[in-house]
Design a protein around this motif. Structure first.
Motif, PDB file in Angstrom:
ATOM      1  N   LEU A  91      63.203  85.235  29.670  1.00 58.14           N
ATOM      2  CA  LEU A  91      64.226  85.120  28.631  1.00 58.14           C
ATOM      3  C   LEU A  91      63.744  85.792  27.345  1.00 58.14           C
ATOM      4  O   LEU A  91      64.501  86.453  26.638  1.00 58.14           O
ATOM      5  N   PHE A  92      62.454  85.622  27.067  1.00 54.52           N
ATOM      6  CA  PHE A  92      61.888  86.212  25.857  1.00 54.52           C
ATOM      7  C   PHE A  92      62.017  87.733  25.872  1.00 54.52           C
ATOM      8  O   PHE A  92      62.294  88.357  24.842  1.00 54.52           O
ATOM      9  N   ASN A  94      64.388  89.407  27.165  1.00 52.81           N
ATOM     10  CA  ASN A  94      65.759  89.687  26.739  1.00 52.81           C
ATOM     11  C   ASN A  94      65.920  89.565  25.240  1.00 52.81           C
ATOM     12  O   ASN A  94      66.577  90.391  24.602  1.00 52.81           O
ATOM     13  N   ALA A  95      65.338  88.480  24.712  1.00 51.88           N
ATOM     14  CA  ALA A  95      65.486  88.235  23.278  1.00 51.88           C
ATOM     15  C   ALA A  95      64.899  89.398  22.491  1.00 51.88           C
ATOM     16  O   ALA A  95      65.497  89.894  21.530  1.00 51.88           O
TER      17      ALA A  95
ATOM     18  N   PHE B  53      62.391  77.222  24.623  1.00 52.55           N
ATOM     19  CA  PHE B  53      63.611  77.763  25.228  1.00 52.55           C
ATOM     20  C   PHE B  53      64.715  77.901  24.180  1.00 52.55           C
ATOM     21  O   PHE B  53      65.353  78.941  24.071  1.00 52.55           O
ATOM     22  N   VAL B  56      63.926  80.840  21.729  1.00 52.53           N
ATOM     23  CA  VAL B  56      64.128  82.169  22.298  1.00 52.53           C
ATOM     24  C   VAL B  56      65.618  82.437  22.485  1.00 52.53           C
ATOM     25  O   VAL B  56      66.129  83.526  22.200  1.00 52.53           O
ATOM     26  N   LEU B  57      66.325  81.407  22.932  1.00 53.92           N
ATOM     27  CA  LEU B  57      67.765  81.566  23.149  1.00 53.92           C
ATOM     28  C   LEU B  57      68.476  81.892  21.839  1.00 53.92           C
ATOM     29  O   LEU B  57      69.318  82.784  21.764  1.00 53.92           O
ATOM     30  N   ILE B  59      67.223  83.232  19.144  1.00 46.72           N
ATOM     31  CA  ILE B  59      66.858  84.572  18.690  1.00 46.72           C
ATOM     32  C   ILE B  59      67.627  85.630  19.475  1.00 46.72           C
ATOM     33  O   ILE B  59      68.087  86.635  18.926  1.00 46.72           O
ATOM     34  N   MET B  60      67.804  85.386  20.770  1.00 48.28           N
ATOM     35  CA  MET B  60      68.486  86.364  21.599  1.00 48.28           C
ATOM     36  C   MET B  60      69.985  86.420  21.289  1.00 48.28           C
ATOM     37  O   MET B  60      70.551  87.484  21.086  1.00 48.28           O
ATOM     38  N   MET B  61      70.600  85.245  21.248  1.00 48.77           N
ATOM     39  CA  MET B  61      72.055  85.223  21.114  1.00 48.77           C
ATOM     40  C   MET B  61      72.505  85.790  19.771  1.00 48.77           C
ATOM     41  O   MET B  61      73.511  86.483  19.673  1.00 48.77           O
ATOM     42  N   ALA B  63      71.246  88.050  17.825  1.00 50.78           N
ATOM     43  CA  ALA B  63      71.190  89.512  17.678  1.00 50.78           C
ATOM     44  C   ALA B  63      72.512  90.114  18.097  1.00 50.78           C
ATOM     45  O   ALA B  63      73.103  90.943  17.394  1.00 50.78           O
TER      46      ALA B  63
END
Lengths: 299, 178, 657
Positions: A91-92, A94-95, B53, B56-57, B59-61, B63
């Motif tokens: 997941l990281f 992806n981030a 989790f 990271v989630l 940070i990802m979402m 963007a």
């Protein structure tokens, strides 16, 4: 220690990739070419476009490089040879790579030039096409490994590489990865014939060197991810683990770099239509099939 | 513990500072990206608090979401260059009032709630992720599925509403030109 | 030996190494374009050069052949965009002013290119850095700085100072004296941004002159006699005069940054086009939220004439807060009904994916083309130079005017003159000429394929087609026969390439009724071909090839068919003979000839008096096809629009100047 080793191999990999890229794009195979090119680039003027958004202009390439390095951090080259083995590694990755989009938008917006700006926004359209197809195949990979840790994912392929276990996911992931690294035929953000370099169009000198380096790191990170998720990472007979990683990553990167030579670019709307109508259906089917296999015949 | 506190404070400060920048800057794109980095800093705070989790989630979402917001702002907000002197704040008096009262309520809740004893030892990230998955696909499944479907319906409905009816719009054009 | 475009700095140890690296790593930007260089027989790919698509990434400007006057200003801008150290290699270019003198000049041959590059490498290695490198100045680049008051935009001064009305310090503002210029710009602090008022409304108010009222875009009840900020929301007030508004709000500053490969003096022309486009529906900006960010319009102070009509704001009624309907009211609507910002982007004349010399100005609505304007900067001049010309001079002049298909036009000139003088070249000569024109057709279509490959990122095609073109043009029958297999394989492979159908299908569709010439016509089922009915070609087994579809894909396929057909014709002819200047002896008369050039039928009428050409009139296929550009780009995505223009295979040299 392993951080240093990974970074050194990253530098060597980026250089090797630059050699391959020159060969693929310009047709000259020269081992010293990229070194001369880099030195020449550092000696050129680093121009700043007038009325640019200076902050974005400067930060874009740097953020791109940081995003690439962050993605590399969770890719294992050999048992124990990884910068950080996160429990949420997949997941990281992806981030970290989501910030490629942010960096390109910044770099496209910054110089206040039409070509660059269109290129930046185009990449956003492309992002919507590839984003789901990066995540969904990884989901199936993580299902088999029962973990998001990249080291666990490699270990789960001891018996059978994922490329054979879930070939559909492999194809989808590679195509999406090429979209993410804006490689031809999905090179909309820097399409030379359409946008005269696009995002790169206004960068010169040192800033351009950083941008190009960041691109190489991102391609390596994605090749590394492909190898980790589908090609058994460091697994392989006879050779030491790190050698297997190096060979696989370079071969995948070279293939991703050169395949675009043999077909025309497609625009992001078509890529979007393909990705969503066909790609996401296939990715869902892939998740379903992998789920059934994992429950019925655990390999 | 202290190191953790310092980082937590740093990212918290960054989140607030980027939040302020959202309104202080004069460019739409900067505003949108400042909001993004504010949210990223909050994701980093999750990471510092060992909620891997979630961090990271987040940070990802963010963007993705903020980039898409940026393009919508640029497309529709008529501040083309984004370099001009656009003021990001509107209805100042009302906004200040709303902001201050919301902050007071939030701080009051934070101070007055009984948060229970602080956890000395956090379970490792793997176990957390597993627990989160169990939660999402167990007790909370109904809630999340319902929320997901609702959001999807809302998006489709909003798009349908936003597309102008052809006849109506041409009639409007005619009126406008008269 | 020093470089004219050296970078400032003393030649020290590390710089010596850098200079050596630069000499090895030459990244070239070719003027007028790689396709022209290939048509002139230069093989740039084999010279250990990297060809780049933007001057920003180059360190070498290669000027191939004489630079047409119409391209010179654009060339100067392109040169200014190259970061220093930068070099110029002129191959048979002659006078290239306003570019500085070439660092190395060489004849226009492959050997000249090689020796020129070798010399250039020495020059760069020795002189890439110089303590006193001068500025490069050209009229096209000049930027005038003027000073204006943020509060009183009618005050414009040439020197800094205080405003006579309010005593505020005047702020600088750039205007191009002759076009955009600004791209030569070297590191400049973005100070303008700190003075938003500078480019907020100054230009507009200035146009309108005189008194007017100012109102807040968000709060129409705020009305002021002077520009300033809204007391309620702090936004800049906009000018609101009844029935008049500064109506160009949506054309914003991005156009300028396009580093457009030669903005040059064309900037004004491009801007003038606003009026010409006649967007009469632009008004209604009275409610627009903000007008800042117009900085791209430096120098275009003439915004007048855009006006539309804004509905007068109704007193006391607050517009819906941030309402899209309100904000975009009266703006031109896209086909999809979304309101977006429109930007005007110049492409060319040196754009890598378009024919060299063509300037395409696209008005982009997002990434959709809302309007286009095309023109050739190398348009042909009068055919007859002076009151009369010798026949030989006339033939050479016409051939030289058309660098992309010199043989076809040479043949055309000879045929027309022979017709006027009633000379018959004879059967063999006719066959040889027909084969020469067919050979040029193969080369030209291959050149088109190479350009298409470059534009669409199909690099294998670009490299392969370019190499075959160089091998074919100038080859004899045996030489062409040797390449025929490779060429046929290429045409088959191009059509079968993955994604090719998806890339080109339904792009640039042209209906039956639109006038079109050459392959563009034959690819939509039309039959126009000057070769039809020619007994010589019929003898050689020629049949008119036609494809249906009328889109870019059909054009690609038709050109591939024609390549195969031309190979057959050449094999049947058995000899290739470029026509010699006909020997006409003091005859008078008129004659006309029609030839199917690679781009379509060209017709030439000449009038001879005493063996001299006194009048000539030429119709070319590109004259017809350039009119299609607006149709084929309308409402297309940018990439599709460029592919559409490329599919027409225009030669800017053929277009009437």
């Amino acid at each position: 220690m392993s951080i240093l080793v990974v970074l050194l191999s990253l530098a060597a990999g980026a250089y090797a990739l630059a050699v391959i890229e020159r060969w693929a794009v310009h047709g000259h195979l020269s081992l010293t070419g990229p070194a001369w090119a880099a030195l020449a680039l550092l000696g050129r003027e680093s121009l700043l476009a007038r009325k640019s958004d200076r902050l974005f202009f400067e930060l874009g390439p740097v953020l791109l490089l940081v995003a690439g390095l962050m993605a590399v951090a969770v890719i294992p080259l050999a048992p124990g040879l990884i910068i950080t083995d996160l429990a949420t590694g997949a997941l990281f990755l992806n981030a970290a790579l989501a910030y490629v989009l942010v960096a390109l938008i910044m770099a496209g917006w910054g110089p206040n030039g039409a070509y660059a700006m269109i290129a930046g926004w185009r990449f956003l359209g492309q992002f919507i096409a590839y984003a789901m197809l990066i995540v969904m195949p990884i989901t199936a990979v993580a299902m088999r490994a029962e973990s998001l840790s990249t080291v666990e994912i490699v270990a789960s392929q001891e018996q059978l590489w994922n490329v054979l276990y879930q070939p559909m996911g492999f194809i989808l992931f590679v195509v999406a990865a090429m979209g993410l690294a804006w490689l031809p035929p999905l090179d909309l953000p820097d399409a030379t014939g359409e946008l005269a370099g696009g995002v790169e169009a206004e960068y010169t000198g040192v800033r351009l060197a950083v941008l190009r380096l960041a691109r190489m790191v991102i391609i390596l990170a994605l090749a590394g991810a492909t190898v980790t998720f589908y090609l058994g990472g460091w697994l392989g007979p006879w050779l030491p683990p790190w050698a297997w990683s190096a060979i696989k990553i370079l071969v995948v990167a070279a293939a991703m770099l050169s395949v675009g030579r043999y077909m025309p670019r497609i625009r992001e709307a078509r890529y979007l239509a393909l990705s969503w109508k066909l790609g996401i259906s296939l990715a869902l089917a892939n998740i379903f099939v992998v789920g059934v296999i994992a429950l019925v015949v655990p390999i | 513990m202290t190191v953790q506190m310092i980082f937590l404070a740093f990212f918290g400060g960054a989140a607030v500072w980027f939040g302020v920048v959202v309104f202080r800057t004069h460019s739409m794109v900067r505003s949108a990206l400042a909001l993004l980095f504010s949210q990223t800093a909050i994701g980093a705070m999750f990471l510092v608090m060992q909620a891997e989790f979630l961090g990271v989630l987040q940070i990802m979402m963010m963007a993705t979401e903020m980039s898409i917001m940026a393009i919508f702002m640029v497309m529709f907000m008529m501040d083309p260059g984004g370099l001009g002197g656009m003021d990001m704040s509107h209805q100042k008096r009302f906004s200040i009032g709303a902001g201050v009262s919301a902050a007071v309520v939030a701080i009051a809740v934070a101070l007055l709630s009984d948060w229970g004893p602080a956890a000395e030892q956090v379970v490792d990230a793997e176990a957390q992720t597993r627990a989160l998955g169990m939660e999402l696909l167990g007790r909370s499944m109904m809630i999340f599925e319902t929320a997901g479907i609702t959001i999807l319906t809302a998006m489709i409905a909003a798009t349908a509403v936003a597309i102008p009816v052809q006849n109506l719009s041409s009639k409007d054009d005619k009126e406008a030109s008269e | 030996m020093t470089l004219v475009g050296a970078r400032e700095g003393a030649m020290s140890g590390i710089r010596r190494a850098v200079a050596a690296a630069m000499a090895r790593d030459l990244s070239a930007f070719v003027l007028p374009g790689a396709s022209v260089a290939r048509a002139m027989g230069l093989d740039l790919s084999g010279s250990h050069l990297r060809l780049v698509g933007t001057p920003r990434h180059a360190n070498l400007l290669i000027v191939v052949g004489p630079l047409p006057p119409g391209l010179r200003d654009a060339a100067a801008v392109t040169y200014a965009q190259i970061p220093r150290p930068r070099a110029i290699l002129a191959l048979g270019a002659g006078d290239i002013a306003p570019l500085p003198d070439a660092d190395v000049s060489a004849p226009l041959t492959q050997a000249g290119l090689q020796s020129g590059l070798a010399d250039l490498r020495r020059v760069i290695a020795a002189g890439a850095f110089r303590a006193d490198s001068g500025e490069f100045n050209a009229p096209a680049l000049e930027v005038r700085v003027e000073y204006t008051c943020p509060m009183h935009p009618e005050i414009v001064r040439d020197a800094p100072g205080d405003c006579p009305k309010c005593g505020m310090t005047l702020v600088p503002r750039e205007t191009a004296s002759d076009g955009h210029g600004g791209h030569g710009g070297h590191d400049m602090p973005p100070e303008d941004r700190s003075n938003p008022a500078d480019h907020a409304h100054a230009g507009h108010a200035e146009d309108a002159g005189g008194a007017g009222t100012y109102t807040c875009p968000m709060h129409p009840e705020v009305i002021s006699d002077a520009p300033g900020k809204c007391p309620k929301c702090g936004m800049f007030l906009v000018k609101a005069e009844e029935g008049e508004s500064h109506g160009h709000g949506h054309r914003h500053g991005h156009g300028h940054g396009g580093h457009g490969h030669g903005h040059g003096s064309e900037a004004h022309g491009a801007h003038g086009a606003h009026g010409a486009h006649g967007h009469g529906d632009h008004g209604g900006h009275g409610k627009q939220q903000d007008h800042s960010g117009h900085d791209g319009h430096d120098g275009h102070d003439g915004h007048a004439g855009h006006g539309g009509h804004s509905k007068a704001a109704i007193d006391g009624i607050e517009p819906h807060f941030m309402s899209m309907v309100e904000l975009t009211e009266g703006q031109p609507r896209s086909s999809d009904g979304l309101q977006m910002d429109w930007i005007e982007v110049p492409f060319g004349p040196f754009f890598p994916g378009l024919p060299a010399g063509l300037r395409l100005t696209l008005t982009l609505d997002g990434d959709t083309v809302a309007g286009s304007e095309v023109r050739s900067l190398v348009g042909r001049a009068e055919l007859v130079d002076g009151p009369q010309m010798r026949v030989a001079d006339f033939v050479e002049r016409l051939a030289a005017m058309m660098p992309l298909s010199p043989v076809a036009y040479r043949t055309l000139a000879c045929a027309a003159i022979e017709e006027a003088a009633s000379v018959d070249p004879g059967h063999d000569a006719r066959r040889g000429r027909a084969a020469a024109v067919e050979r040029e057709r193969i080369a030209s279509h291959l050149n088109w394929l190479a350009e298409f490959g470059l534009q669409s990122g199909f690099l294998w095609l670009a490299a392969r087609a370019g190499a075959l073109q160089l091998a074919v043009q100038g080859a004899d029958v045996a030489g062409i026969a040797a390449q025929a297999g490779a060429i046929r394989r290429l045409t088959r492979r191009v059509q079968a390439a993955p994604l090719m159908r998806m890339r080109l299908r339904r792009i640039a569709r042209i209906g039956k009724d639109t006038p079109a010439s050459g392959p563009v016509d034959r690819a939509r089922g039309g039959g126009s071909d000057a070769r039809t009915g020619d007994p010589t070609l019929k003898d050689l087994g020629f049949e008119t090839r036609v494809r249906n579809g009328g889109d870019a894909l059909a054009r690609l396929r038709l050109r591939c068919d024609e390549i195969a057909q031309s190979l057959d014709v050449i094999a049947a002819a058995g000899r290739i003979a470029v026509p010699q200047v006909p020997d006409v002896d003091r005859v008078s008369g008129e004659g006309a000839a029609r030839i199917e050039t690679p781009r379509g039928a060209a017709q030439l009428r000449v009038k001879l008096t005493d063996g001299r050409v006194v009048e000539a009139d030429l119709d070319t296929p590109s004259d017809v096809n350039i009119a299609l550009v607006e149709t084929v780009t309308a409402q297309q995505e940018l990439g599709d629009a460029l592919a559409a223009v490329a599919s027409l295979d225009l030669s800017p040299w053929e277009v009437r100047g």
